[in-house]
Design a protein around this motif. Structure first.
Motif, short mmCIF file in Angstrom:
data_model
loop_
_atom_site.label_atom_id
_atom_site.label_comp_id
_atom_site.label_asym_id
_atom_site.label_seq_id
_atom_site.Cartn_x
_atom_site.Cartn_y
_atom_site.Cartn_z
N LEU A 110 0.83 -1.21 0.00
CA LEU A 110 0.00 0.00 0.00
C LEU A 110 0.86 1.25 0.00
O LEU A 110 0.56 2.23 -0.70
CB LEU A 110 -0.92 0.00 1.22
N THR A 111 1.94 1.23 0.77
CA THR A 111 2.82 2.40 0.84
C THR A 111 3.44 2.70 -0.52
O THR A 111 3.51 3.85 -0.95
CB THR A 111 3.95 2.17 1.88
N TRP A 112 3.91 1.63 -1.21
CA TRP A 112 4.48 1.83 -2.55
C TRP A 112 3.44 2.39 -3.51
O TRP A 112 3.74 3.28 -4.33
CB TRP A 112 5.04 0.52 -3.09
N LEU A 113 2.21 1.90 -3.41
CA LEU A 113 1.13 2.39 -4.27
C LEU A 113 0.85 3.86 -4.02
O LEU A 113 0.70 4.66 -4.95
CB LEU A 113 -0.14 1.56 -4.04
N ILE A 114 0.82 4.24 -2.74
CA ILE A 114 0.57 5.64 -2.38
C ILE A 114 1.70 6.53 -2.89
O ILE A 114 1.44 7.64 -3.37
CB ILE A 114 0.42 5.78 -0.84
N ILE A 115 2.94 6.07 -2.80
CA ILE A 115 4.07 6.85 -3.31
C ILE A 115 3.89 7.14 -4.80
O ILE A 115 4.08 8.28 -5.26
CB ILE A 115 5.40 6.10 -3.07
N VAL A 116 3.51 6.13 -5.56
CA VAL A 116 3.32 6.29 -7.01
C VAL A 116 2.19 7.27 -7.30
O VAL A 116 2.34 8.20 -8.11
CB VAL A 116 3.02 4.93 -7.68
N VAL A 117 1.05 7.08 -6.64
CA VAL A 117 -0.12 7.92 -6.90
C VAL A 117 0.11 9.35 -6.42
O VAL A 117 -0.31 10.32 -7.07
CB VAL A 117 -1.38 7.33 -6.25
N VAL A 118 0.79 9.51 -5.28
CA VAL A 118 1.10 10.85 -4.77
C VAL A 118 2.00 11.59 -5.75
O VAL A 118 1.82 12.78 -6.02
CB VAL A 118 1.77 10.77 -3.38
N THR A 119 2.98 10.87 -6.29
CA THR A 119 3.88 11.49 -7.27
C THR A 119 3.11 11.96 -8.49
O THR A 119 3.30 13.08 -8.97
CB THR A 119 4.97 10.48 -7.71
N TYR A 120 2.24 11.09 -9.01
CA TYR A 120 1.43 11.44 -10.18
C TYR A 120 0.54 12.66 -9.88
O TYR A 120 0.47 13.60 -10.68
CB TYR A 120 0.55 10.26 -10.60
N THR A 121 -0.13 12.63 -8.72
CA THR A 121 -1.02 13.73 -8.36
C THR A 121 -0.26 15.03 -8.20
O THR A 121 -0.71 16.09 -8.64
CB THR A 121 -1.76 13.40 -7.04
N GLY A 122 0.91 14.96 -7.57
CA GLY A 122 1.73 16.15 -7.38
C GLY A 122 2.18 16.76 -8.69
O GLY A 122 2.09 17.97 -8.90
N LEU A 123 2.67 15.91 -9.60
CA LEU A 123 3.12 16.40 -10.91
C LEU A 123 1.95 16.96 -11.71
O LEU A 123 2.08 17.96 -12.43
CB LEU A 123 3.79 15.26 -11.68
N SER A 124 0.78 16.32 -11.58
CA SER A 124 -0.42 16.79 -12.28
C SER A 124 -0.83 18.17 -11.80
O SER A 124 -1.13 19.06 -12.60
CB SER A 124 -1.56 15.79 -12.07
N MET A 125 -0.85 18.36 -10.47
CA MET A 125 -1.23 19.66 -9.92
C MET A 125 -0.19 20.72 -10.29
O MET A 125 -0.54 21.87 -10.58
CB MET A 125 -1.38 19.57 -8.40
N LEU A 126 1.07 20.33 -10.27
CA LEU A 126 2.13 21.27 -10.64
C LEU A 126 1.97 21.70 -12.09
O LEU A 126 2.08 22.89 -12.41
CB LEU A 126 3.49 20.60 -10.41
N TYR A 127 1.69 20.75 -12.98
CA TYR A 127 1.48 21.05 -14.39
C TYR A 127 0.27 21.97 -14.58
O TYR A 127 0.34 22.96 -15.32
CB TYR A 127 1.27 19.75 -15.17
N GLN A 128 -0.83 21.65 -13.89
CA GLN A 128 -2.05 22.47 -14.01
C GLN A 128 -1.80 23.90 -13.53
O GLN A 128 -2.26 24.86 -14.14
CB GLN A 128 -3.19 21.84 -13.20
N GLY A 129 -1.08 24.01 -12.40
CA GLY A 129 -0.81 25.34 -11.86
C GLY A 129 0.08 26.16 -12.77
O GLY A 129 -0.18 27.35 -13.00
N ILE A 130 1.15 25.54 -13.31
CA ILE A 130 2.06 26.25 -14.21
C ILE A 130 1.34 26.63 -15.50
O ILE A 130 1.50 27.74 -16.02
CB ILE A 130 3.30 25.38 -14.52
#
Length: 307
Positions: free
Chosen positions: A266-286
């Motif tokens: 579960l921890t590994w899954l959360i790391i992957v999804v958190v990374t994706y979500t973070g990059l997505s929000m960063l892209y949307q904001g920029i």
């Protein structure tokens, strides 16, 4: 003596945040901004995971985004702070039964985190959605990196062989400044646990003292930061109420009934999804910021060259 003082402070902060949050809920009781049962489920899951060591900020952000609960990403920092305040205080009460750290070190670092959160919350409430997206994007990616380092054993390796239970001189100054910064960053969505643990280990303190420092810091800074978010209305009330209710139940069950659980996958899954979500929000904001700049330049060009 230190333990009793900490418990009294936590009790006061619990009553404080319950009063200001409760008053705001009553004031806006006719407004509906989401399903409380859905938020309760989110709070139960994420704070259950928090009590087992994964953390609650990143998973809560993931589930709020996945359920499209919030009408604006601008509300994420405030919702996280207000919603998790009471569950984290309850968690601190249940967990911090012994204090294995020198009083001056614990108190100074906790106070620093509280002051940092007060300043950080004032700054975050003034940001528009595109800036919040960029900040939250960076925060989530940073959180994913810290979770990865923890999962790989890098953070725990930093504390191997450390025996100190207190800091003095320049090391204490560094710890205070560091926790001040971490307190401010937590209002932007960067969970305090992992970076605080790394800070404590790098300064030579025993792993045994990391938990009371990071747990008490989080439990103190969140109610303090909540004031500014509640005052400005930059949070989702129904989400915060539901997550608070579910969070308290989740923490209680995790601490009292589930002593350990294999959360590796579960921890590994959360790391992957958190990374994706973070990059997505960063892209949307920029992207949103770039579009705003282009629009402003176009408007300026039109005004300077009327036809």
């Amino acid at each position: 003596m230190i333990l009793r003082l900490i418990q009294i402070v936590l009790g006061i902060l619990l009553v404080y945040v319950a009063i200001i949050f409760g008053r705001d809920l009553i004031k806006h009781k006719h407004q509906s901004d989401g399903s409380i049962p859905v938020a309760t489920g989110i709070g139960f899951v994420t704070n259950f995971l928090d009590a087992l060591g994964i953390g609650s900020y990143a998973p809560t952000t993931l589930l709020l985004k996945a359920t499209k609960y919030l009408k604006s990403d601008k509300l994420i920092p405030g919702t996280l702070t207000v919603a998790c305040s009471i569950p984290v205080i309850v968690e601190a009460f249940l967990f911090t039964n012994t204090i294995k750290v020198e009083g001056p070190t614990l108190i100074s670092m906790v106070v620093a985190a509280g002051v940092g959160s007060a300043i950080g919350s004032k700054v975050m409430t003034k940001f528009n959605e595109k800036i919040v997206r960029i900040v939250m994007g960076i925060a989530l990616v940073a959180t994913a990196v810290l979770m990865l380092l923890s999962q790989l054993g890098v953070l725990s390796a930093l504390g191997a062989g450390n025996t100190a239970i207190g800091l003095h001189g320049i090391n204490l100054v560094i710890a205070v400044v560091g926790n001040f910064i971490l307190g401010a960053l937590m209002t932007a969505g960067v969970g305090l646990y992992a970076p605080c643990m790394a800070l404590v280990y790098m300064l030579g303190m025993s792993p045994a003292v990391a938990f009371p420092i990071m747990m008490t810091s989080a439990a103190v800074l969140m109610p303090i930061a909540s004031y500014e978010f509640i005052k400005s209305g930059n949070y989702n009330r129904n989400a915060s109420l539901g997550i608070t209710i579910g969070g308290v139940i989740g923490v209680a069950i995790a601490v009292l009934f589930v002593k350990s659980l294999d959360l590796n996958v579960l921890t590994w899954l959360i790391i992957v999804v958190v990374t994706y979500t973070g990059l997505s929000m960063l892209y949307q904001g920029i992207k949103q910021r770039s579009e705003s700049v282009q629009q402003a330049n176009a408007d300026e060009s039109t005004e300077s060259d009327p036809k």
